[in-house]
Design an enzyme around this catalytic site. Structure first.
Site, PDB file in Angstrom:
ATOM      1  CG  ASP A   1      -2.120   0.756   1.165  1.00 44.07           C
ATOM      2  OD1 ASP A   1      -2.197   1.579   0.242  1.00 44.07           O
ATOM      3  OD2 ASP A   1      -3.016   0.555   2.002  1.00 44.07           O
TER       4      ASP A   1
ATOM      5  CG  ASP B   1      -3.120   3.675  -3.152  1.00 41.65           C
ATOM      6  OD1 ASP B   1      -4.024   2.867  -3.371  1.00 41.65           O
ATOM      7  OD2 ASP B   1      -3.075   4.386  -2.139  1.00 41.65           O
ATOM      8  CD  GLU B   2      -5.454  -1.327  -2.016  1.00 42.06           C
ATOM      9  OE1 GLU B   2      -5.485  -2.445  -1.502  1.00 42.06           O
ATOM     10  OE2 GLU B   2      -6.132  -0.365  -1.638  1.00 42.06           O
TER      11      GLU B   2
END
Length: 360
Positions: A9, A107-108
């Site tokens: 993350d 974003d992960e």
DNA sequence: GCGGAGATGGACC
DNA sequence: CTAACGGGTCCATCTCCGC
């Protein structure tokens, strides 16, 4: 083989990228906002850096409120193209680091690393450190990583220590790790579910392990009840795999609340054009079109129509969207605040490779 | 009873 | 000013309907 899954993350992604692009921002509170067409500072907070979070600013909060909490903060509009480029670089690197890869948002990502580290948690931890180092070196950004026996636990673990964290949860640690946590830490338990559980006297995951499964199913339905029962025990066998998109949508806020077609059509046409571009880029055709209306009272309504076969025609998309809009306005005497359009029942337009065709 | 279609709401980023 | 609130995706559930 004992399964090992890694979840990564990125830390306050959008704000971190803005800091990187403009080092003068370092050390100052930074708030990245999605501004609406309502003018002067109206909109919602997308991401705030830790300086701003210290002052109580958080994602989803209205921008005027964030401004009140942190008047000295730097407020920036989102720059999606920039963030997407950075995301692609990071994901491109990550893809090669495991036996399977699954992106979950900009974003992960999850990595199945069981084979690569031969079920060895020490090796998995080393790999996680290496990944953090590479991303810091290449992108100048920090991230938090969770290493655990499955996706559910890896995801919780990555959020356990932030920013710049690394949390390893070995099978023997699962119960001790989970039991004291609030139920809302379980991915899939949001405000509503947590509140219903609280009413049953269930506050922590430990409490949840003691709940009667029959009661859970009665209260939450078969699927969710069963899921809660196993999630409390840290059980999850969801695979790490590339998922094809099931739907695509675009939504926007109108300059003012209205139910006049001529004030809505312009926005709708733009959304359709944008959505069609995305559809074309990704090689999708569609079968179902939905018109989305969020009323002045912030209630969401949808109207949909499914075609007998898939198409990728923009004119079909626009025609249906307008038709559904008219039907909605005829049916409901409500002012519209936000409009949107969604396509689902996605298929591959001829000659297009599926994402699944790209090897690991 | 089963499925698809359509509407709605919860959850998460 | 006692609030005001983006955009995107996925999933589950419920109802209705044809079969």
């Amino acid at each position: 083989m004992r399964r090992i899954v890694l979840h990564l993350d990125m830390d306050y992604f959008y704000a971190a990228i803005e800091e990187r692009e403009n080092p003068e921002l370092k050390g100052r509170p930074v708030v990245v906002c999605v501004y609406s067409a309502r003018g002067e500072g109206k909109g919602a907070v997308s991401t705030a850096n830790y300086e701003a979070r210290k002052r109580g600013v958080s994602s989803g909060m209205s921008c005027p409120r964030a401004k009140k909490l942190a008047p000295e903060a730097v407020f920036l509009p989102v720059n999606f193209e920039l963030y997407e480029g950075v995301s692609e670089n990071i994901m491109g690197y990550l893809r090669g680091q495991g036996n399977a890869f699954e992106q979950g948002g900009i974003d992960e990502a999850f990595l199945e690393v069981t084979g690569r580290v031969k079920s060895d948690y020490k090796k998995a931890e080393e790999l996680a450190r290496e990944i953090k180092k590479v991303i810091r070196l290449r992108e100048g950004l920090s991230c938090s990583i969770g290493v655990a026996p499955n996706k559910l636990l890896a995801k919780i673990a990555s959020g356990y220590r932030k920013p710049d964290g690394l949390t390893v949860v070995e099978p023997s640690m699962v119960q001790g790790f989970l039991r004291p946590m609030k139920t809302s830490k379980l991915w899939g338990v949001g405000k509503k579910t947590a509140e219903e559980l609280r009413e049953m006297g269930i506050i922590t995951v430990g409490d949840l392990t003691e709940a009667d499964p029959i009661t859970l199913v009665e209260k939450f339905g078969k699927a969710k009840g069963a899921w809660l029962y196993s999630a409390a025990r840290g059980l999850d066998d969801d695979k790490v795999e590339v998922r094809e998109a099931a739907q695509l949508s675009r939504i926007t806020t109108l300059p003012r609340n209205t139910r006049k077609p001529e004030e809505i059509e312009g926005a709708l046409k733009e959304l359709v054009r944008d959505l069609h571009t995305a559809l074309k880029e990704q090689g999708f055709s569609f079968r179902t079109v939905s018109f989305i209306a969020v009323t002045a009272a912030l209630k969401t309504h949808t109207k949909s129509r499914t075609l007998s076969s898939t198409t990728d025609e923009e004119t079909v998309l626009l025609g249906l969207a307008l038709e559904l809009m008219e039907a909605f306005l005829k049916e409901r005497d409500l002012d519209i605040r936000r409009v949107g359009v969604r396509v689902s029942g996605l298929g591959r337009a001829a000659g297009q490779k599926s994402l699944l065709d790209y090897g690991r």
